[in-house]
Design a protein around this motif. Sequence first.
Motif, short mmCIF file in Angstrom:
data_model
loop_
_atom_site.label_atom_id
_atom_site.label_comp_id
_atom_site.label_asym_id
_atom_site.label_seq_id
_atom_site.Cartn_x
_atom_site.Cartn_y
_atom_site.Cartn_z
N LEU A 98 0.93 -1.20 0.13
CA LEU A 98 -0.04 0.01 0.01
C LEU A 98 0.98 1.31 0.15
CD1 LEU A 98 -3.10 1.04 0.42
CD2 LEU A 98 -2.44 1.15 2.81
N ALA A 99 0.43 1.93 -0.90
CA ALA A 99 1.35 3.54 -0.91
C ALA A 99 0.45 4.48 -0.87
CB ALA A 99 1.94 3.54 -2.32
N GLU A 100 1.09 5.40 0.16
CA GLU A 100 0.06 6.75 0.31
C GLU A 100 0.44 7.71 -0.86
OE1 GLU A 100 -0.92 10.29 3.69
OE2 GLU A 100 1.01 9.10 3.58
N VAL A 101 -0.82 8.62 -1.32
CA VAL A 101 -0.51 9.79 -2.12
C VAL A 101 -0.09 10.95 -1.21
CG1 VAL A 101 -1.49 11.12 -3.83
CG2 VAL A 101 -2.05 8.70 -3.76
N ALA A 102 1.09 11.64 -1.52
CA ALA A 102 1.55 12.88 -0.42
C ALA A 102 1.78 13.85 -1.56
CB ALA A 102 2.42 12.35 0.52
N GLU A 103 1.10 14.73 -1.73
CA GLU A 103 1.37 15.81 -2.91
C GLU A 103 1.81 15.35 -3.97
OE1 GLU A 103 0.90 18.98 -2.14
OE2 GLU A 103 0.48 18.70 -0.18
N ASP A 104 3.31 15.47 -4.47
CA ASP A 104 3.36 14.94 -5.76
C ASP A 104 4.25 13.78 -5.75
OD1 ASP A 104 1.92 17.00 -7.14
OD2 ASP A 104 3.56 18.32 -7.57
N HIS A 105 4.14 12.70 -4.79
CA HIS A 105 4.89 11.63 -4.75
C HIS A 105 3.83 10.68 -4.18
CE1 HIS A 105 6.20 13.39 -1.12
NE2 HIS A 105 6.28 12.27 -0.54
N LEU A 106 4.60 9.38 -4.16
CA LEU A 106 3.94 8.13 -3.58
C LEU A 106 4.93 7.66 -2.49
CD1 LEU A 106 2.43 6.14 -6.47
CD2 LEU A 106 1.12 7.25 -4.70
N THR A 107 4.53 7.18 -1.46
CA THR A 107 5.36 6.72 -0.31
C THR A 107 4.60 5.21 0.03
OG1 THR A 107 5.78 9.01 0.39
CG2 THR A 107 6.37 6.93 1.76
N TRP A 108 5.47 4.18 -0.09
CA TRP A 108 5.11 3.09 0.75
C TRP A 108 4.84 3.23 2.15
CZ3 TRP A 108 3.77 0.49 -3.36
CH2 TRP A 108 4.42 0.04 -4.52
N VAL A 109 3.77 2.42 2.54
CA VAL A 109 3.46 2.69 3.85
C VAL A 109 3.19 1.50 4.59
CG1 VAL A 109 2.52 5.13 3.93
CG2 VAL A 109 0.98 3.06 3.45
N LEU A 110 2.67 0.15 3.89
CA LEU A 110 2.40 -0.87 4.53
C LEU A 110 2.58 -2.17 3.45
CD1 LEU A 110 -0.94 -0.56 6.36
CD2 LEU A 110 1.29 -0.74 7.57
N THR A 143 -4.99 8.81 -12.85
CA THR A 143 -6.03 9.58 -12.09
C THR A 143 -6.11 11.17 -12.00
OG1 THR A 143 -5.02 9.73 -9.95
CG2 THR A 143 -6.16 7.60 -10.60
N MET A 144 -4.95 11.38 -12.88
CA MET A 144 -4.95 12.97 -12.98
C MET A 144 -4.90 13.55 -14.18
SD MET A 144 -0.74 13.32 -11.87
CE MET A 144 -0.89 12.19 -10.45
N ARG A 145 -4.92 14.79 -14.15
CA ARG A 145 -4.97 15.43 -15.67
C ARG A 145 -3.46 15.26 -16.02
NH1 ARG A 145 -9.26 18.95 -16.77
NH2 ARG A 145 -10.87 19.47 -15.54
N ASP A 146 -3.57 15.16 -17.59
CA ASP A 146 -2.24 15.03 -18.34
C ASP A 146 -1.23 16.19 -17.89
OD1 ASP A 146 -3.16 12.87 -19.38
OD2 ASP A 146 -3.46 13.57 -21.47
N GLU A 147 -1.85 17.37 -17.88
CA GLU A 147 -0.72 18.53 -17.32
C GLU A 147 -0.18 18.22 -16.06
OE1 GLU A 147 -4.09 19.85 -20.06
OE2 GLU A 147 -4.04 18.96 -18.11
N ARG A 148 -0.71 17.89 -15.15
CA ARG A 148 -0.09 17.38 -13.75
C ARG A 148 0.74 16.46 -13.66
NH1 ARG A 148 -2.53 15.06 -8.12
NH2 ARG A 148 -0.43 15.48 -7.11
N ALA A 149 0.26 15.18 -14.70
CA ALA A 149 1.15 14.06 -14.83
C ALA A 149 2.50 14.65 -15.27
CB ALA A 149 0.47 12.97 -15.69
N MET A 150 2.34 15.36 -16.26
CA MET A 150 3.66 15.74 -17.22
C MET A 150 4.62 16.59 -16.29
SD MET A 150 5.14 16.05 -20.17
CE MET A 150 4.15 15.78 -21.50
N ARG A 151 3.86 17.39 -15.17
CA ARG A 151 4.80 18.10 -14.33
C ARG A 151 5.60 17.09 -13.41
NH1 ARG A 151 0.31 21.56 -14.05
NH2 ARG A 151 -0.35 20.64 -11.87
N ILE A 152 4.92 16.07 -13.19
CA ILE A 152 5.59 15.20 -12.23
C ILE A 152 6.78 14.26 -12.98
CG2 ILE A 152 5.09 12.91 -10.99
CD1 ILE A 152 2.36 14.39 -10.32
N LEU A 153 6.51 13.92 -14.11
CA LEU A 153 7.28 13.15 -15.00
C LEU A 153 8.38 14.09 -15.44
CD1 LEU A 153 4.94 11.38 -17.42
CD2 LEU A 153 6.05 10.31 -15.46
N ALA A 154 8.26 15.46 -15.41
CA ALA A 154 9.46 16.12 -15.68
C ALA A 154 10.64 16.17 -14.66
CB ALA A 154 8.92 17.56 -16.02
N ALA A 155 10.34 15.75 -13.88
CA ALA A 155 11.42 15.68 -12.63
C ALA A 155 12.40 14.51 -12.73
CB ALA A 155 10.81 15.48 -11.17
N TRP A 156 12.14 13.48 -13.61
CA TRP A 156 12.50 12.13 -13.89
C TRP A 156 13.28 12.33 -15.46
CZ3 TRP A 156 13.07 8.93 -10.15
CH2 TRP A 156 12.17 8.77 -9.05
#
Length: 266
Positions: A98-110, A143-156
């Motif tokens: 299980l991963a939690e959504v936290a702002e612009d990233h995911l974090t494994w929690v359990l 689950t998000m708009r393409d524009e936001r997904a693109m912003r997240i992917l831009a960091a990689w």
Amino acid sequence: MSHIGRYFNTLELLLSHPGGLALSEISEQTQVAMATAHRILSALRERGYVYQDEQDHYRLTLKIPSMGVNYISETGFARIMQPLLDDLASETGEHVRLAEVAEDHLTWVLQATKNTRGLQYRRALDEKIIPHTTAAGKAWLATMRDERAMRILAAWDIENTRDYAGPNARISIRDIFDDIAHIRQEGHAIVREEGEVGVCVVAVAVFDTSRPDSSAPVATLSIAGPIARLREETLGAHIESLKRSAIKVGERWALWSSVSGSDSLS
């Protein structure tokens, strides 16, 4: 920017680069002078948050993930969620996370593992979730708009993804968004050897059932195992079990939120 803000920027930068960064890279990306970056890193190192590897790259220690695990335990979150993950692991015989959504990233929690089927896939909870090479990441991006997904992917560094991921990892934005479009239609994400060699993972988004249908997901739930075992005939049943479990997790998330007075673990 405040002095404290520079410390948080440094921690967040290192969190997104688990392989570590050189002092010059940290200075450049946080936009502070080399001397200032060195002072910040020295202070973080003294407190046990950062260490230097043999290449003199700065990396995060496990102190922050450990603090997160302790916090989750104290909130009671694990007590109500863990049984659902254990049941899914028992039903599928595979590794569940299980991963939690936290702002612009995911974090494994359990996580949960029921080792009844020989070779077992397992990973640590402090592992960084790469959004475009993991089933959890792709299920979330879908689950998000393409524009936001693109912003997240831009960091990689997408073009060089295969330097830090599996042999089937996508190395173009077009291919990644083709995958995202398919996931939106199917309601689940499947990756085969995109994150790691020999591993197949299927994931779905988890929604807090107390929120409106248009709300963003609060987490992702995934099943991972050896690619030789997670074939098409096996995956169908696993996906149905995964989706049923995700609904239950969403229901318990709503209950936990109402009791704890918090929408997230962070």
